[in-house]
Design a protein around this motif. Sequence first.
Motif, PDB file in Angstrom:
ATOM      1  N   GLU A 232      19.763   2.563  11.601  1.00  0.00           N
ATOM      2  CA  GLU A 232      20.734   1.631  11.024  1.00  0.00           C
ATOM      3  C   GLU A 232      20.930   1.937   9.546  1.00  0.00           C
ATOM      4  O   GLU A 232      19.954   2.026   8.812  1.00  0.00           O
ATOM      5  CB  GLU A 232      20.221   0.194  11.179  1.00  0.00           C
ATOM      6  N   ILE A 267      25.928   3.629  11.841  1.00  0.00           N
ATOM      7  CA  ILE A 267      24.844   4.109  12.696  1.00  0.00           C
ATOM      8  C   ILE A 267      24.582   5.550  12.304  1.00  0.00           C
ATOM      9  O   ILE A 267      25.469   6.399  12.430  1.00  0.00           O
ATOM     10  CB  ILE A 267      25.206   3.994  14.181  1.00  0.00           C
ATOM     11  N   LEU A 296      24.791  -2.837  11.770  1.00  0.00           N
ATOM     12  CA  LEU A 296      24.700  -2.309  13.136  1.00  0.00           C
ATOM     13  C   LEU A 296      23.224  -2.005  13.361  1.00  0.00           C
ATOM     14  O   LEU A 296      22.726  -0.951  12.994  1.00  0.00           O
ATOM     15  CB  LEU A 296      25.579  -1.066  13.285  1.00  0.00           C
ATOM     16  N   PRO A 299      20.121   0.703  16.451  1.00  0.00           N
ATOM     17  CA  PRO A 299      20.922   1.549  17.331  1.00  0.00           C
ATOM     18  C   PRO A 299      20.049   2.454  18.209  1.00  0.00           C
ATOM     19  O   PRO A 299      18.987   2.900  17.769  1.00  0.00           O
ATOM     20  CB  PRO A 299      21.767   2.383  16.355  1.00  0.00           C
ATOM     21  N   THR A 312      24.043  -1.029  19.940  1.00  0.00           N
ATOM     22  CA  THR A 312      23.590  -1.617  18.673  1.00  0.00           C
ATOM     23  C   THR A 312      23.704  -3.136  18.762  1.00  0.00           C
ATOM     24  O   THR A 312      24.421  -3.655  19.621  1.00  0.00           O
ATOM     25  CB  THR A 312      24.435  -1.048  17.506  1.00  0.00           C
TER      26      THR A 312
END
Length: 430
Positions: A232, A267, A296, A299, A312
């Motif tokens: 992230e 990501i 996000l 992930p 995510t």
Amino acid sequence: ASLALAITFAVSVFNPVQAEVTDTTVNWTREQASQIKLDKSNTLPYTDIKELEKMTSDYHIWDSWPLTDRDGNIARVKGYKVLFALTAPSDVLPGKVHDIAKIQYFYSRNGKDWTLGGELFPDGDSLGSREWAGSAMFDKGKIYAFYTATGRNGEERLTYEQRMAMSIGDVTADKDGIRFENWDEHSILFEPDGEHYQSYEQAIEGGYSGYAFRDPQWFKDPKTSKEYIVFEGNSGGAVSERTCKPEYFGSPEHTAPNGSEHFNGNIGISEVVNGDFSNIKMLPPLMEAKCVNDELERPHIIVKDDKYYLFTDTHINKYAPGLEGPEGLYGFVSDTLIGGYKPLNGSGLVIANPPENPYQAYSWLVLPSLEVISFAHFGDLGDMDINEVGHQSPEFQFEHWGGTMAPTVEISIDGDRTEIKRERPQGWIK
Ligand code: FRU
């Protein structure tokens, strides 16, 4: 200024690496995110939290991840499965848990009844002033433990810097359970470059708006056997330099209200070159949510039917002005590891909390079996954001918080469509 311009021009025209960069990173656009809609296929059944069991009465637990093998399958060590989780003593106020988080592990033979094994690392070994989420891989008797080192060891005032850290240890299992010992000295794998990934310094300059560099997730590409860490991040650069560009909108009907430029979640991905952890190659982000979303989280990728599924998690309050989405799991699909990601179900939404309990669960992680684990909060937060809990009275905080594993849910995936199939036992790992 004109010299700087000339250099910028020369770099953008003559640097082929840079040209490649813009081709590979995919935008999650405002048009796509504006299609987010809760329906039967994506909305979790209501869980009566009172019916859930605590994993342990001594600790709050939240983000969790299983021990996997190098290929991402659930590992079995002498019959045991292992689950790692962020923990904090249950007598601290929920608003404080992130400041003192430590990774502990549970083990189980049936993947349902978990026994607390204790702290993953001996006291004082890990980097950072607290341990945030990561992943763990088992190969030939060794554990490769990845985590986020947040803050700095021994700091007097808490800082929020996040770095990707790891250590390798020995795994021993017998009838008394499983233990992790003889750890190598911990090391920092990589730090943000300030260009693709916002650095801590840039975040401080920008008043901390959207800063993340965390949640290292091991991934081996079955097609190439290359190995990666997915994580992230937030896109690089100072807030003052950001603008919302047409490519973030997706179509001309979509624009972005003022303030959207603060939202820059991404990501990230980096390659572990030839399996050598001292040779990490940072790559451009797999995905950016510029002017769309600020966080996000956690992930991770699974490969199914030759396609890459990138998942995510994000929160209600992380959407840019003019967009709305639930606390949920989101996903994207591509034929290639890098580039080409399209949101699942049109919008990206895969799992949402039920509207009557919007903060029911969080931190979903999709396992290769398409079973999805997450944690649940005790108590109903009403309309309150979980991040506001820390500002409430102690009575409220204890009554309304405390995490345990949520019921596992099974999803199905068919190309670019997903569906929640059924609920499985609490914390179950198949
Ligand atoms: C998600 C998360 C992770 C982070 C951890 C910190 O719930 O925000 O991204 O590692 O919690 O407690």
